[in-house]
Scaffold this motif. Structure first.
Motif, short mmCIF file in Angstrom:
data_model
loop_
_atom_site.label_atom_id
_atom_site.label_comp_id
_atom_site.label_asym_id
_atom_site.label_seq_id
_atom_site.Cartn_x
_atom_site.Cartn_y
_atom_site.Cartn_z
N CYS A 1 0.95 -1.38 -0.16
CA CYS A 1 0.02 0.40 -0.01
C CYS A 1 0.92 1.62 0.07
N LEU A 2 0.66 2.39 -0.98
CA LEU A 2 0.81 3.43 -0.74
C LEU A 2 0.54 4.34 0.28
N TYR A 3 0.44 5.32 0.79
CA TYR A 3 0.40 6.42 1.81
C TYR A 3 -0.98 6.34 1.54
N GLU B 1 7.06 11.93 0.45
CA GLU B 1 7.26 12.07 -1.26
C GLU B 1 6.79 10.44 -2.60
N ILE B 2 8.62 9.67 -2.05
CA ILE B 2 8.23 8.55 -3.17
C ILE B 2 6.61 7.99 -2.83
N ALA B 3 6.15 7.68 -1.59
CA ALA B 3 5.17 6.79 -1.33
C ALA B 3 4.18 7.27 -1.49
N THR B 4 3.38 8.87 -1.57
CA THR B 4 2.72 9.92 -1.68
C THR B 4 2.87 9.89 -3.14
N PRO B 5 1.37 9.23 -4.13
CA PRO B 5 1.65 9.43 -5.61
C PRO B 5 0.85 11.15 -5.65
N ARG B 6 1.25 11.96 -6.47
CA ARG B 6 1.55 13.15 -7.25
C ARG B 6 -0.24 13.29 -7.17
N ALA B 7 -0.70 12.74 -7.28
CA ALA B 7 -2.16 13.09 -8.13
C ALA B 7 -3.98 12.35 -6.87
N SER B 8 -3.01 12.00 -5.72
CA SER B 8 -3.35 12.01 -4.50
C SER B 8 -3.54 13.17 -3.98
N ASP B 9 -4.66 13.41 -2.98
CA ASP B 9 -4.95 14.43 -3.10
C ASP B 9 -3.41 14.78 -1.34
N GLN B 10 -3.22 13.67 -0.83
CA GLN B 10 -2.25 14.03 0.06
C GLN B 10 -0.81 14.28 -0.04
N PHE B 11 -1.21 14.58 -1.30
CA PHE B 11 0.45 14.20 -2.08
C PHE B 11 0.29 15.84 -1.27
N GLN B 12 -0.57 17.34 -1.41
CA GLN B 12 -0.67 18.73 -1.30
C GLN B 12 -0.36 18.36 0.38
N THR B 13 -0.05 17.67 0.81
CA THR B 13 -0.38 17.17 2.73
C THR B 13 0.50 17.51 2.91
N ILE B 14 1.56 16.45 2.50
CA ILE B 14 2.65 16.05 3.06
C ILE B 14 4.27 16.39 2.97
N GLN B 15 4.90 16.97 3.63
CA GLN B 15 6.04 17.65 4.12
C GLN B 15 7.10 17.03 3.23
#
Length: 182
Positions: A18-20, A77-91
């Motif tokens: 599973c990714l983030y 950053e690697i584990a969170t796809p750029r297109a996902s909503d989470q990408f905007q919120t991660i450090q």
């Protein structure tokens, strides 16, 4: 603090993970190779840090810990796809993180002699462990480049740059240890 009641889920028994953002992908994909390489690098740096406790001032250990924390950020950053909503919120790694590694390298290089010859790792046990860390860092960088070029993950360019600078710092760190500069 988040606590786990269970670590084993059996969810990866079919060869996926599973990714983030919850998306499941094959464990043999480049993204998991990159995450594994980053994890291995941080583990080797943990060995280096543990050994430094006995021979070094706290500054080098502090620098290693900063690097390990940045590797956690890179992993996010690697584990969170750029297109996902989470990408905007991660450090994410910042240009200052790369500059920090460059500064660590510059400071160490001022007191370390680097010969113009190939290096045979193993002058000391600790320098050999640092050289292993450097080699794993180079592998992690190559894997991230594969994610960028083959998977279109261009948002990982800063991670790749960070790893590139980090491997240079680790090269100098190993030479400094061999010369008793730590």
């Amino acid at each position: 603090m988040l606590e786990f009641e269970q670590v084993t889920t059996r969810a990866g028994d079919r060869g996926d993970s599973c990714l983030y953002n919850g998306e499941r992908r094959g464990k043999d994909e480049n993204i998991f190779e990159a995450l594994g390489d980053i994890d291995e690098l941080s583990s080797w740096l943990g060995v280096v840090k543990a050994r430094l406790r006995y021979i070094s001032s706290g500054k080098t250990m502090e620098n290693i810990e900063i690097v390990q924390k940045n590797l956690i950020t890179a992993g996010g950053e690697i584990a969170t796809p750029r297109a996902s909503d989470q990408f905007q919120t991660i450090q994410k790694l910042k240009p200052e993180d790369i500059e920090s590694v460059e500064q660590m390298e510059h400071t160490l290089l001022q007191q370390t002699r680097i010969e113009a010859e190939f290096i045979l790792p193993g002058k000391t046990e600790l320098s050999a462990q640092i050289d292993i860390s450097r080699s794993v860092c180079r592998r992690a960088e190559r894997t991230v480049v594969r994610c960028i070029r083959r998977d279109g993950s261009i948002h990982l360019a800063r991670v790749q740059n960070y790893l590139n600078r980090l491997s240079d710092f680790l090269f100098i760190l190993a030479r400094a240890e061999e010369q008793g500069k730590l």
